[in-house]
Design a protein around this motif. Structure first.
Motif, short mmCIF file in Angstrom:
data_model
loop_
_atom_site.label_atom_id
_atom_site.label_comp_id
_atom_site.label_asym_id
_atom_site.label_seq_id
_atom_site.Cartn_x
_atom_site.Cartn_y
_atom_site.Cartn_z
N PHE A 188 0.83 -1.13 -0.12
CA PHE A 188 -0.05 0.06 0.11
C PHE A 188 1.04 1.23 0.09
CE2 PHE A 188 -2.68 -3.25 1.80
CZ PHE A 188 -3.84 -3.00 1.30
N GLU A 189 0.56 2.23 -0.81
CA GLU A 189 1.58 3.54 -1.08
C GLU A 189 1.09 4.00 0.68
OE1 GLU A 189 1.61 2.25 -4.32
OE2 GLU A 189 -0.31 2.40 -3.80
N VAL A 190 -0.11 4.17 1.18
CA VAL A 190 -0.38 4.77 2.40
C VAL A 190 -1.08 4.04 3.22
CG1 VAL A 190 -1.39 6.81 3.53
CG2 VAL A 190 -0.54 7.03 1.10
N VAL A 191 -0.85 3.71 4.56
CA VAL A 191 -1.60 3.02 5.49
C VAL A 191 -1.81 3.91 6.65
CG1 VAL A 191 -1.47 1.23 7.36
CG2 VAL A 191 -0.74 0.90 4.89
N LYS A 192 -3.33 3.84 6.85
CA LYS A 192 -3.72 4.79 8.28
C LYS A 192 -3.56 3.76 9.56
CE LYS A 192 -6.67 5.34 10.84
NZ LYS A 192 -6.96 4.85 12.19
N LEU A 193 -2.45 4.05 10.37
CA LEU A 193 -2.37 3.22 11.44
C LEU A 193 -3.56 3.10 12.39
CD1 LEU A 193 1.43 3.49 12.80
CD2 LEU A 193 0.36 1.97 10.81
N PRO A 194 -4.02 1.85 12.83
CA PRO A 194 -5.06 1.69 13.75
C PRO A 194 -5.02 2.18 15.14
CG PRO A 194 -4.35 -0.63 12.70
CD PRO A 194 -3.08 0.44 12.47
N HIS A 195 -5.84 2.83 15.63
CA HIS A 195 -6.08 3.07 16.86
C HIS A 195 -5.09 4.27 17.33
CE1 HIS A 195 -7.85 1.69 21.04
NE2 HIS A 195 -7.79 2.69 20.87
N HIS A 196 -4.94 5.28 16.58
CA HIS A 196 -4.18 6.43 16.93
C HIS A 196 -2.59 5.93 17.28
CE1 HIS A 196 -8.31 7.43 17.02
NE2 HIS A 196 -8.56 6.70 18.00
N GLY A 197 -2.36 4.92 16.65
CA GLY A 197 -0.88 4.35 16.88
C GLY A 197 -0.75 3.62 18.17
N SER A 198 -1.79 3.28 18.65
CA SER A 198 -1.85 2.25 19.86
C SER A 198 -1.05 1.02 19.59
CB SER A 198 -3.12 1.93 20.43
OG SER A 198 -3.35 0.90 21.29
N LYS A 199 -0.39 0.35 20.55
CA LYS A 199 0.39 -0.82 20.58
C LYS A 199 -0.64 -2.10 20.07
CE LYS A 199 0.38 -2.01 25.48
NZ LYS A 199 1.40 -2.14 26.57
N THR A 200 -1.99 -1.91 20.48
CA THR A 200 -2.94 -2.92 19.94
C THR A 200 -3.13 -3.09 18.60
OG1 THR A 200 -4.73 -1.16 20.18
CG2 THR A 200 -4.05 -2.60 22.28
N GLY A 201 -2.76 -1.93 17.75
CA GLY A 201 -3.11 -1.77 16.38
C GLY A 201 -2.23 -2.51 15.43
N VAL A 202 -0.80 -2.42 15.84
CA VAL A 202 0.22 -3.18 15.06
C VAL A 202 0.95 -4.07 15.90
CG1 VAL A 202 0.09 -1.31 13.07
CG2 VAL A 202 1.63 -1.20 15.14
N GLY A 203 1.33 -5.16 15.32
CA GLY A 203 2.35 -5.98 15.89
C GLY A 203 3.46 -6.37 15.38
N ASP A 204 4.34 -7.13 15.61
CA ASP A 204 5.47 -7.38 15.14
C ASP A 204 5.71 -7.93 13.45
OD1 ASP A 204 6.89 -6.91 17.37
OD2 ASP A 204 7.30 -8.90 17.94
N SER A 205 4.52 -8.62 13.18
CA SER A 205 4.52 -9.41 11.97
C SER A 205 3.48 -8.48 10.90
CB SER A 205 3.87 -10.55 11.99
OG SER A 205 2.62 -10.59 12.67
N THR A 206 2.92 -7.35 11.37
CA THR A 206 2.13 -6.51 10.79
C THR A 206 2.80 -5.93 9.46
OG1 THR A 206 0.78 -5.91 12.52
CG2 THR A 206 0.66 -4.48 10.64
N PHE A 207 3.87 -5.28 9.63
CA PHE A 207 4.59 -4.52 8.42
C PHE A 207 5.18 -5.62 7.66
CE2 PHE A 207 4.27 -1.20 11.46
CZ PHE A 207 3.62 -0.42 10.68
N GLU A 208 4.98 -7.18 8.03
CA GLU A 208 5.62 -8.07 7.18
C GLU A 208 4.66 -8.61 6.12
OE1 GLU A 208 7.22 -11.29 9.56
OE2 GLU A 208 8.81 -9.98 10.04
N LYS A 209 3.44 -8.37 6.68
CA LYS A 209 2.13 -8.78 5.87
C LYS A 209 1.48 -7.64 5.07
CE LYS A 209 -2.37 -10.66 5.46
NZ LYS A 209 -3.28 -11.73 6.03
N ILE A 210 1.69 -6.51 5.74
CA ILE A 210 1.28 -5.33 5.10
C ILE A 210 2.48 -4.38 4.80
CG2 ILE A 210 -0.36 -3.20 5.18
CD1 ILE A 210 -2.03 -4.84 7.03
N ARG A 211 2.90 -4.27 3.47
CA ARG A 211 4.08 -3.57 3.37
C ARG A 211 3.54 -2.15 2.84
NH1 ARG A 211 6.90 -4.76 -0.84
NH2 ARG A 211 5.48 -6.12 -1.88
N THR A 212 4.17 -1.07 3.28
CA THR A 212 4.13 0.28 2.96
C THR A 212 5.31 1.25 3.00
OG1 THR A 212 2.43 2.08 3.37
CG2 THR A 212 3.24 0.89 5.25
#
Length: 278
Positions: free
Chosen positions: A201-225
């Motif tokens: 994705f060219e742009v990703v709006k991070l979930p939950h205002h940048g909370s640690k509940t929104g992205v984990g260690d593998s998030t940016f391996e599956k969703i590249r931006t």
């Protein structure tokens, strides 16, 4: 008589200037996405090449009105599509003011409900204004004549949870080679489990205002931006964005901007070339 005519003439000239300026700003057939600075909440204004106005969430107060007045033509009082990602107050409170101030042609949300005064007030004004209302889920797609497509990836039709964040609408907006992922307040456990038709994705709006509940260690391996947006309030009580999230962004080389630091963030694309407008 002259004292009356001069202010009238000045007002007329100002109106002509504003009209010409906004026509010039909006005449190019581009997609504009504005992540509005509404404090600790989400509000995303989208104007398509075909001049379709879309609003995703409305923030916690009425600051969304200022964002629209700055980015939407002053003569345009219609919003064709409104999406409420879930029923939490920091996402829907401003939608009450939007429906009061604009003609909303279609209101779309998830099936989750919330027993709050804000949610009740929103339901009431939707009913009173007779705004077309629809609950959407995974697979629902909005295809516009100008080439913009919005695909709903979550929630699943039969999903059930006690946490309204889990219902957060996840949407993939497409135009040409441009892909934007909108995530509401979804958790990374759900986000990481979704099936995407692409993972870049060219742009990703991070979930939950940048909370640690929104992205984990593998998030940016599956969703590249290469670029992320964090919508958060300045000096908010939740300390969003979380330091661990910023560390992940650095680890994966993802550039980001924050509404609590930059204010509203505008992205413009023709479907091939994308730029952040300062």
């Amino acid at each position: 008589m002259k004292k009356i005519l001069i202010p009238i003439l000045i007002s007329f000239v100002v109106l002509i200037f504003l009209f010409s300026y906004q026509v010039g700003q909006l005449s190019d057939k581009v997609l504009t996405v504005v992540f509005c600075d509404v404090g600790q909440g989400d509000a995303i204004y989208i104007r398509t090449p075909g001049e379709v106005d879309i609003l995703v969430d409305g923030g916690p107060g009425n600051k969304v009105l200022g964002c629209l007045s700055e980015n939407m033509p002053f003569w345009d009082r219609e919003i064709e599509l409104v999406f409420a990602t879930h029923p939490d107050a920091d996402h829907i409170s401003g939608l009450i003011d939007i429906i009061e101030s604009y003609s909303v042609k279609s209101f779309n949300t998830v099936s989750a409900k919330k027993d709050t005064r804000v949610f009740d007030a929103l339901k009431k004004i939707i009913s009173n204004k007779k705004v077309p209302y629809r609950e959407i889920s995974e697979g629902d797609t909005f295809s516009l004549s100008d080439g913009v497509q919005i695909v709903t990836l979550w929630p699943a039709k039969e999903f059930s949870s006690d946490d309204t964040n889990d219902y957060s609408m996840v949407q993939h907006l497409k135009l040409g080679e441009f892909d934007l992922l909108l995530t509401g307040d979804i958790t990374y456990q759900i986000l990481n489990g979704l099936d995407f038709d692409l993972n870049l994705f060219e742009v990703v709006k991070l979930p939950h205002h940048g909370s640690k509940t929104g992205v984990g260690d593998s998030t940016f391996e599956k969703i590249r931006t290469s670029f992320a947006i964090i919508s958060a309030g300045k000096n908010n009580q939740y300390h969003h964005p979380h330091p661990s999230v910023l560390s992940l962004l650095k680890k994966f080389g993802v550039e980001y901007k924050r509404t609590d630091e930059q204010g509203s963030i505008k992205i413009v694309t023709d479907g091939k070339t994308t730029k952040v407008v300062e």
